[in-house]
Design a protein around this motif. Structure first.
Motif, mmCIF file in Angstrom:
data_model
loop_
_atom_site.group_PDB
_atom_site.id
_atom_site.type_symbol
_atom_site.label_atom_id
_atom_site.label_comp_id
_atom_site.label_asym_id
_atom_site.label_seq_id
_atom_site.Cartn_x
_atom_site.Cartn_y
_atom_site.Cartn_z
ATOM 1 N N LYS A 21 -86.445 -47.975 6.699
ATOM 2 C CA LYS A 21 -85.905 -47.084 5.665
ATOM 3 C C LYS A 21 -84.635 -47.676 5.045
ATOM 4 C CE LYS A 21 -82.681 -44.334 8.335
ATOM 5 N NZ LYS A 21 -81.559 -44.741 7.457
ATOM 6 N N LYS A 22 -84.245 -47.154 3.882
ATOM 7 C CA LYS A 22 -83.008 -47.577 3.244
ATOM 8 C C LYS A 22 -81.818 -46.975 3.990
ATOM 9 C CE LYS A 22 -84.972 -48.143 -1.397
ATOM 10 N NZ LYS A 22 -84.893 -47.727 -2.821
ATOM 11 N N PRO A 23 -80.678 -47.656 3.987
ATOM 12 C CA PRO A 23 -79.530 -47.204 4.784
ATOM 13 C C PRO A 23 -79.024 -45.810 4.429
ATOM 14 C CG PRO A 23 -79.215 -49.470 4.066
ATOM 15 C CD PRO A 23 -80.424 -48.956 3.347
ATOM 16 N N THR A 205 -69.088 -47.069 11.622
ATOM 17 C CA THR A 205 -70.240 -47.020 10.729
ATOM 18 C C THR A 205 -70.009 -47.943 9.541
ATOM 19 O OG1 THR A 205 -70.609 -44.713 11.348
ATOM 20 C CG2 THR A 205 -71.715 -45.519 9.358
ATOM 21 N N PRO A 206 -70.918 -48.880 9.272
ATOM 22 C CA PRO A 206 -70.756 -49.772 8.117
ATOM 23 C C PRO A 206 -70.714 -48.996 6.809
ATOM 24 C CG PRO A 206 -72.448 -50.590 9.623
ATOM 25 C CD PRO A 206 -72.105 -49.199 10.062
ATOM 26 N N LEU A 207 -70.030 -49.554 5.832
ATOM 27 C CA LEU A 207 -69.903 -48.920 4.534
ATOM 28 C C LEU A 207 -71.267 -48.775 3.869
ATOM 29 C CD1 LEU A 207 -67.873 -47.833 2.420
ATOM 30 C CD2 LEU A 207 -67.851 -50.144 1.423
ATOM 31 N N GLY A 208 -71.588 -47.583 3.364
ATOM 32 C CA GLY A 208 -72.844 -47.328 2.677
ATOM 33 C C GLY A 208 -73.986 -46.927 3.586
ATOM 34 N N VAL A 209 -73.745 -46.883 4.909
ATOM 35 C CA VAL A 209 -74.774 -46.498 5.876
ATOM 36 C C VAL A 209 -74.572 -45.043 6.276
ATOM 37 C CG1 VAL A 209 -75.758 -46.920 8.156
ATOM 38 C CG2 VAL A 209 -75.034 -48.838 6.730
ATOM 39 N N HIS A 210 -75.631 -44.260 6.189
ATOM 40 C CA HIS A 210 -75.561 -42.844 6.554
ATOM 41 C C HIS A 210 -75.602 -42.694 8.066
ATOM 42 C CE1 HIS A 210 -76.040 -38.521 5.724
ATOM 43 N NE2 HIS A 210 -76.820 -38.514 6.801
ATOM 44 N N GLU A 211 -74.585 -42.034 8.628
ATOM 45 C CA GLU A 211 -74.516 -41.845 10.075
ATOM 46 C C GLU A 211 -75.356 -40.639 10.484
ATOM 47 O OE1 GLU A 211 -70.576 -41.479 11.501
ATOM 48 O OE2 GLU A 211 -71.108 -41.806 13.605
ATOM 49 N N HIS A 212 -76.104 -40.783 11.557
ATOM 50 C CA HIS A 212 -77.036 -39.738 11.973
ATOM 51 C C HIS A 212 -76.596 -39.125 13.302
ATOM 52 C CE1 HIS A 212 -79.554 -41.532 8.887
ATOM 53 N NE2 HIS A 212 -79.462 -42.684 9.511
#
Length: 266
Positions: A21-23, A205-212
């Motif tokens: 999936k996309k980030p 959390t890397p920039l642009g990555v959605h944290e779950h």
């Protein structure tokens, strides 16, 4: 219950989907929305079908139906698709309408191709690469993950009631364990580790990555509470599976006689 769990083995493909999936795609929102929609569709279609064809639908455990008890020569359809392909079991208005009749037949014969055949390739690939990653050779992985399922399934395809019983019991044992018990146990172990050692110090959390998160952060649930909830759910699902196995053994019909054999493939 085993047949129901069999239809939820999609959980084993979630890790592969997360890798693809996309980030910026939310895992929770995607899984909750798709699962809720599927559950509602299952409930609506199953209740409507069970109400309309309660007299003729075959029980997944008993292997019989009310009409067969009155007429032993009657062959109970296994599911709604078989009902739709038998013109005398559906309403006359549906049979007389050419467009509706074609639509019903098209839907029935396309469902196995779209819903079942397409998933065979996915699970074959997953099994193959799981074996390769665990040190098995490519030849063994191809045979065990791709060829062996076909070699086993084709001979039993027309054996009396064996496919339904195989799906029921294997789903109760293996699908429950792989899709519910193991993920919940892993979640409880990770929460216990966080409780002992605290959150990872390099957990950025890397920039642009959605944290779950399994639970929204605003709920402020402690790791201990999360672990207890996971273990409780795992225990309840295991107990439910054990009860279903006992009921399947007690209520199942495993008799093979001339009448059963005569109805095979019809």
């Amino acid at each position: 219950l085993g047949s129901i769990l069999f239809n939820w083995n999609v959980l084993t493909t979630v890790p592969s989907w997360i890798n693809e999936k996309k980030p910026n795609i939310s895992v929770n929102k995607t899984l909750w929305c798709s699962t809720t929609f599927c559950v509602m569709m299952y409930i609506f279609i199953s209740l409507a079908g069970a109400t309309a064809f309660a007299d003729v639908l075959q029980g997944p455990v008993t292997g019989t139906c009310a009409r067969q008890l009155r007429d032993p020569a009657f062959n109970c359809p296994n599911d709604l698709m078989q009902v739709m392909t038998r013109g005398h079991l559906i309403e006359a208005d549906w049979r007389q309408g050419a467009v509706m009749n074609v639509l019903i037949q098209f839907s029935v014969y396309m469902f196995p191709i779209v819903g079942e055949v397409s998933s065979i390739v996915v699970f074959s690939i997953i099994i193959k690469y799981n074996l390769v990653e665990n040190g098995f050779s490519k030849t063994f992985s191809n045979v065990f993950g791709i060829a062996l399922p076909w070699m086993v399934s084709l001979p039993v395809l027309y054996m009396p009631n064996i496919v339904a019983q195989f799906i029921n019991f294997t789903s109760l044992i293996f699908v429950t364990f792989a899709n519910f018990v193991v993920p919940l146990a892993m979640y409880a172990i990770l929460q216990g580790r966080e409780l002992r050692e605290g959150p990872p110090k390099d957990d950025v959390t890397p920039l642009g990555v959605h944290e779950h998160h399994a639970f929204p952060l605003r709920w402020v649930i402690s790791p201990m509470t999360k672990a207890v909830l996971a273990v409780s759910m795992s225990v309840l699902l295991t107990l439910g599976s054990l009860v279903a196995i006992v009921l399947s053994v007690q209520e199942g019909n495993y008799t093979i006689n001339q009448q059963v054999c005569a109805l095979v493939g019809s």
